[in-house]
Design a protein around this motif. Structure first.
Motif, mmCIF file in Angstrom:
data_model
loop_
_atom_site.group_PDB
_atom_site.id
_atom_site.type_symbol
_atom_site.label_atom_id
_atom_site.label_comp_id
_atom_site.label_asym_id
_atom_site.label_seq_id
_atom_site.Cartn_x
_atom_site.Cartn_y
_atom_site.Cartn_z
ATOM 1 N N LYS A 254 -30.790 8.179 -15.804
ATOM 2 C CA LYS A 254 -31.421 7.138 -16.630
ATOM 3 C C LYS A 254 -32.508 6.411 -15.846
ATOM 4 O O LYS A 254 -33.547 6.035 -16.389
ATOM 5 C CB LYS A 254 -30.367 6.132 -17.103
ATOM 6 C CG LYS A 254 -29.716 6.529 -18.409
ATOM 7 C CD LYS A 254 -29.046 5.309 -19.039
ATOM 8 C CE LYS A 254 -28.340 5.694 -20.322
ATOM 9 N NZ LYS A 254 -27.374 4.641 -20.718
ATOM 10 N N LEU A 255 -32.208 6.173 -14.566
ATOM 11 C CA LEU A 255 -33.188 5.499 -13.708
ATOM 12 C C LEU A 255 -34.446 6.348 -13.567
ATOM 13 O O LEU A 255 -35.569 5.840 -13.588
ATOM 14 C CB LEU A 255 -32.545 5.292 -12.325
ATOM 15 C CG LEU A 255 -32.903 4.045 -11.541
ATOM 16 C CD1 LEU A 255 -32.676 2.785 -12.372
ATOM 17 C CD2 LEU A 255 -32.048 3.976 -10.268
ATOM 18 N N ILE A 256 -34.231 7.662 -13.454
ATOM 19 C CA ILE A 256 -35.383 8.567 -13.350
ATOM 20 C C ILE A 256 -36.190 8.521 -14.644
ATOM 21 O O ILE A 256 -37.420 8.456 -14.620
ATOM 22 C CB ILE A 256 -34.903 10.004 -13.016
ATOM 23 C CG1 ILE A 256 -34.290 10.006 -11.610
ATOM 24 C CG2 ILE A 256 -36.063 11.005 -13.106
ATOM 25 C CD1 ILE A 256 -33.604 11.286 -11.204
ATOM 26 N N ASP A 257 -35.461 8.501 -15.773
ATOM 27 C CA ASP A 257 -36.172 8.362 -17.055
ATOM 28 C C ASP A 257 -36.968 7.051 -17.083
ATOM 29 O O ASP A 257 -38.079 6.993 -17.598
ATOM 30 C CB ASP A 257 -35.177 8.356 -18.225
ATOM 31 C CG ASP A 257 -34.611 9.748 -18.458
ATOM 32 O OD1 ASP A 257 -35.215 10.721 -17.948
ATOM 33 O OD2 ASP A 257 -33.562 9.858 -19.125
ATOM 34 N N TRP A 258 -36.355 6.015 -16.511
ATOM 35 C CA TRP A 258 -36.992 4.697 -16.533
ATOM 36 C C TRP A 258 -38.332 4.731 -15.785
ATOM 37 O O TRP A 258 -39.331 4.227 -16.293
ATOM 38 C CB TRP A 258 -36.049 3.640 -15.921
ATOM 39 C CG TRP A 258 -36.515 2.230 -16.137
ATOM 40 C CD1 TRP A 258 -36.210 1.400 -17.167
ATOM 41 C CD2 TRP A 258 -37.402 1.488 -15.282
ATOM 42 N NE1 TRP A 258 -36.846 0.205 -17.028
ATOM 43 C CE2 TRP A 258 -37.593 0.222 -15.873
ATOM 44 C CE3 TRP A 258 -38.059 1.774 -14.089
ATOM 45 C CZ2 TRP A 258 -38.390 -0.765 -15.311
ATOM 46 C CZ3 TRP A 258 -38.866 0.790 -13.526
ATOM 47 C CH2 TRP A 258 -39.026 -0.465 -14.132
ATOM 48 N N ARG B 163 -41.169 6.387 -17.693
ATOM 49 C CA ARG B 163 -41.725 5.768 -18.911
ATOM 50 C C ARG B 163 -43.219 5.518 -18.700
ATOM 51 O O ARG B 163 -43.646 5.225 -17.576
ATOM 52 C CB ARG B 163 -41.046 4.421 -19.179
ATOM 53 C CG ARG B 163 -39.557 4.519 -19.476
ATOM 54 C CD ARG B 163 -38.994 3.169 -19.871
ATOM 55 N NE ARG B 163 -39.591 2.088 -19.069
ATOM 56 C CZ ARG B 163 -39.703 0.833 -19.484
ATOM 57 N NH1 ARG B 163 -39.267 0.496 -20.683
ATOM 58 N NH2 ARG B 163 -40.231 -0.092 -18.705
ATOM 59 N N PRO B 164 -44.007 5.597 -19.759
ATOM 60 C CA PRO B 164 -45.456 5.399 -19.586
ATOM 61 C C PRO B 164 -45.794 4.057 -18.932
ATOM 62 O O PRO B 164 -46.760 3.954 -18.175
ATOM 63 C CB PRO B 164 -45.998 5.448 -21.023
ATOM 64 C CG PRO B 164 -44.896 5.881 -21.913
ATOM 65 C CD PRO B 164 -43.620 5.870 -21.152
ATOM 66 N N ALA C 64 -44.347 7.092 -13.227
ATOM 67 C CA ALA C 64 -44.068 8.047 -12.158
ATOM 68 C C ALA C 64 -43.817 9.433 -12.759
ATOM 69 O O ALA C 64 -43.423 9.549 -13.923
ATOM 70 C CB ALA C 64 -42.845 7.587 -11.365
ATOM 71 N N LEU C 65 -44.091 10.453 -11.958
ATOM 72 C CA LEU C 65 -43.856 11.802 -12.464
ATOM 73 C C LEU C 65 -42.403 12.214 -12.280
ATOM 74 O O LEU C 65 -41.892 13.097 -12.961
ATOM 75 C CB LEU C 65 -44.770 12.795 -11.752
ATOM 76 C CG LEU C 65 -46.259 12.598 -12.074
ATOM 77 C CD1 LEU C 65 -47.116 13.494 -11.203
ATOM 78 C CD2 LEU C 65 -46.512 12.880 -13.563
#
Lengths: 584, 584
Positions: free
Chosen positions: A334-338, A341-342, A346-347
């Motif tokens: 989830k943190l990576i998804d965070w 976010r546009p 971050a890639l």
């Protein structure tokens, strides 16, 4: 006389006193033979008591018919309550009412006048006058007044003079967009509303008024982001015959005074940090230093392995999240998804768990062994139980991304405590910043900021590297003030304006009066401006400024209560020698 | 550190102290082997001393080359002066200079930086930053700051809260012309700059903020008369749960506090006068009562004789000029010319000398005998040695004319003493005034002013006779404040707006938010607003406000220093969806 006392002051010592109170009906509890009314004014709530035995029948009946937010006046005698309420200052007493006058009725308000209201933001803004009756808003406005008074008294006691500068001034193309005001008496011409009194305060320094301040409205016609207002308030300050150190000391003194007087908090000498260090350690020129989680730059220890993402990056940088090893895989995903976010951009994110047994487990174990990861932990300061989060890419972007992550995690971890205050001076800002769109340099602070001593020569060769005598005061991750030592000689000012792309003619048209003034003995001077809305919110332990502004505008710059802006008459337009030229 | 002391603080007790001073060169007296320089800053002037024996040759030479208004820093030792100057606080000492740094040079200023300058008004305004270096302007600005601080502290101590109301509001057709601000984000729509925060302060009362004040800029796009500014500052105040008496007491308290704190003057309870009496006795709703010369209405004693000028007049009214019998015939003729000037507008003036022997000699002896004239003396209160001046005509006009004469004569007689303060409440203003041009009633104060209790019924039948709960505070013949008890119920407000010619739709469009607010329990409330510019000028013993405003505009609304207003770019106009529509 509408009242002998307020609704916030009656105590057991007032028992048997005859009083007159006025206020709003907060609520009515009708038990048939007894009626309780909570009467509210700015100062508190007092319980009114009516009963069959002691109250005239007509008055009891009128009390039973009172609605919420009716305005009433009562007379009666203070008596001790049967069941006391220790939660409010007046909780020991009530008023046995003998006279009741309804001063005004009220229809049912669109939301409850309670600390936690059922009204949404839009409704609260539309009926702001009702919203202001609520404690949180009312107290915020009173708090703002106290802060402003404390500022004025402190500065006045230090020989500062508050001088009112004009609101109808001249539009300048530099900086943000101006609001303009067409002049009827000067056909085809416009005033501008000030974005700040910058040039006027400098002229006051030329005029010898060597310690100036003003709490003043400023205006910027910018596309509004959340928590930004087209009109906002500055504590604007300037001093002559000072060096940077004098200004830092003076306004550190002011800020320390506010923290003590308003918050009861004693703060040590404010730490200072170079702009370059702030960017390196926190990815941000306004770091929140209430907590650590400093950046560790990992290029030296993470590049030159087989991981191409890192190898090709300008910067590889990580932070240690305290206790972060407790996160589940799902939480980390989830943190990576965070971070992807546009808004963050971050890639991806590399992470490394720091296990309690001293071993490491990273998302890039293919490329890095335990020794490598131990170095990551060293650089980021990670301890057993932490999680290292690593981002990589173009330096400026990756710093901004990791800074966002750092703030988000600190928020989640409860490290951003509203009652803890960590001020910080950030110093030596770059003088100029390159603007990709216009392909020229812009003044990072404003065109009147002086370069650091000895760096004038660099202006021609490496303008991007020149540092300014500019400083920001940061409090809890917010810039609450910023300023600089100004240029006070005409030739440096001319060089600056040229560098910023002004032709000599443009410079004369826009800033001629300041350049002229500099011909007549301008003293060395500098100053600072604080954003009062933000300062007050932070001292009040809040994140948003809106409740500290009596009548704020929404994100389209509209006042939804009075429904402004609005069309004006053709006649008015004609008088102003204007015609509408609508795009649609 | 640019200075260890200011130029206003060194005294004999500082002798032998090493000091650093910074400031402007007020003047250089070069006696060859000795040089004296007067160094000036905001705080005073200190004499610098250089001589051949004690000063290094290079420094002496540099001192000799200093020009007026150069900015310098000096180090040196304080010593007693050979010849002391008792006229300035630092007159006992001088600084024997050992180091001299020129911080900035100056070209020759366009006027002298002296209390009495050789600069005319236009030049002073263009170079206002130099004008501010002069004591009279500098001290006026500091004085203004002190008054504003005293106001804020007094009101804050009385539980008033300063609340900032918005500057970007909504245009209303009532009252003076608004300045408008085109909105870029709301195409074709305009904000207006407030003429006063009137409706907002009333909404704050509805919001329960029962004691509000604000020192705030207000804006009126009116054709400017002398001593009027398009932007001006008000001390704006409002209270809820108050009657007129509470407001008068509160702000009498504030004014008395200012007179004491700022001027060191103790004033008794302020006298009160009905508007009708003020007009009858002084021909003016802001009478200067520092002196007498009250009007005597002579209709009963001067009409019904053979003098047709008086017989056909609506009002015959005179004043006694103390000692006026000493005027020569020529002087009296000049006075008659004065009242006939277009600015005053009288057709003529009858006069009567009161001789020391008790006889009278009038310009209309043909029609009036000694008995008649004795009655004139009785009615006007004239004593032996006085001159009675009599005007006649339409009541309102003749009162205004005689009032102008009264003020002119008092000025000439030195009766308007700047250090004497005579405050006065003028009460019970008419609610409405008839406007000849538009042939309708206008609110004399504003549309939110309440009629006096019991007069609501008259509104339909004799609206011109209805008195308002409105009051002005007058000081030395100037209105320094005005206010009223407001309407707080919706139905009275609706009646008022209808009477003022608003259709229901217009009323809703313009004041809908206030009418809405009145649905939700508006408390009784009222307030007052002081004109700060004027108040400060009067407390400062001055007649004009301009030196109490840092950067005033001229009579065409121009700031000649910054050259505003000015044309703006076409691009900027297009962004605002506007086109110029020039008349010429």
């Amino acid at each position: 006389m509408y009242r002998s006392h307020t609704c916030g002051e009656l105590k057991a010592t007032h028992t048997n006193t005859e009083v007159t109170l006025s206020g709003w009906v907060q609520g009515v509890r009708d038990k048939g033979f007894m009626v309780y009314v909570d009467l509210r004014d700015r100062y508190g709530i007092t319980q009114l008591y009516f009963d069959e035995e002691q109250t005239a029948a007509a008055i009891l009946e009128r009390a039973q018919k009172l609605g919420r937010e009716f305005v009433i006046q009562v007379k009666g005698k203070v008596q001790e309550r049967a069941s006391k309420n220790p939660n409010i200052p007046t909780g020991e007493v009530e008023v046995l009412v003998t006279e009741l006058t309804v001063l005004n009725s009220s229809i049912v308000p669109p939301f409850t006048i309670e600390d936690k209201t059922d009204g949404g933001d839009d409704l609260r803004m539309k009926y702001r006058y009702l919203d202001i009756r609520r404690n949180p808003v009312k107290e915020s406005l009173i708090f703002r007044h106290k802060v402003a008074q404390a500022v004025r008294n402190y500065l006045s006691n230090q020989d500062f003079i508050e001088v009112e500068t004009p609101y109808l001034i001249k539009s300048t193309p530099e900086g943000a967009r101006d609001f303009v005001v067409p002049s009827r008496m000067n056909e085809g011409q416009f005033y501008a509303l000030p974005q700040s009194p910058q040039t006027f305060k400098q002229l006051l320094m030329v005029g010898g008024m060597d310690k100036y301040f003003q709490i003043v409205k400023c205006f910027r016609d910018e596309d509004l982001r959340a928590d930004r207002q087209p009109e906002f308030t500055q504590i604007d300050c300037e001093m002559a015959f000072v060096e940077q150190e004098d200004i830092l000391n003076t306004f550190e003194g002011l800020t320390r005074h506010l923290l003590k007087e308003i918050n009861g908090v004693e703060v040590d000498k404010f730490p200072r940090m170079l702009y370059d260090d702030a960017m390196r350690l926190y990815g941000n020129d306004k770091p929140d230093i209430r907590f650590g989680m400093e950046f560790g730059e990992l290029n030296a220890v993470a590049q030159h392995k087989d991981f191409n993402v890192f190898n090709s990056a300008e910067l590889v940088v990580g932070i240690a999240v305290p206790g972060g090893n407790a996160y589940t895989r799902k939480e980390i995903d989830k943190l990576i998804d965070w971070v992807k976010r546009p808004q963050v951009g971050a890639l991806g994110m590399v992470y490394c768990r720091c296990n309690d047994d001293g071993t490491f487990k990273s998302s890039v174990d293919k490329f890095y062994d335990q020794n490598d990861l131990e170095k990551w932990a060293e650089v980021t300061g990670a301890k057993a139980g932490d999680l290292i989060c690593v981002l990589s890419g173009e330096t400026n972007k990756v710093r901004a991304q990791l800074s966002a992550l750092r703030m988000e995690l600190a928020e989640r971890l409860g490290l951003r405590k509203p009652d803890e205050f960590a001020p910080l001076w950030v110093m030596d800002f770059p003088l100029l910043e390159w603007d990709e769109d216009t392909e020229r340099y812009h003044a990072m602070h404003h065109p009147f900021t002086s370069p650091k001593p000895g760096q004038l020569e660099l202006l021609d060769t490496k303008p991007g590297e020149v540092k300014a005598n500019a400083y920001d005061l940061v409090l809890n991750g917010n810039e609450i003030g910023g300023g600089s030592i100004r240029i006070h000689d005409k030739s440096t000012q001319a060089i600056m304006l040229k560098l910023l792309g002004f032709s000599e003619e443009e410079a004369r048209a826009q800033f001629g009066f300041l350049m002229n003034a500099f011909e007549y003995g301008a003293p060395p001077h500098g100053g600072i401006a604080f954003g009062l809305d933000r300062l007050v919110a932070i001292l009040g332990g809040q994140e948003t400024i809106r409740d500290f502004i009596a009548f704020p505008k929404n994100n389209s710059g509209r006042d939804v209560m009075i429904d402004a802006p609005a069309p004006i008459d053709d006649e008015q337009l004609t008088e102003l020698s204007l015609k509408l030229n609508l795009k649609s």
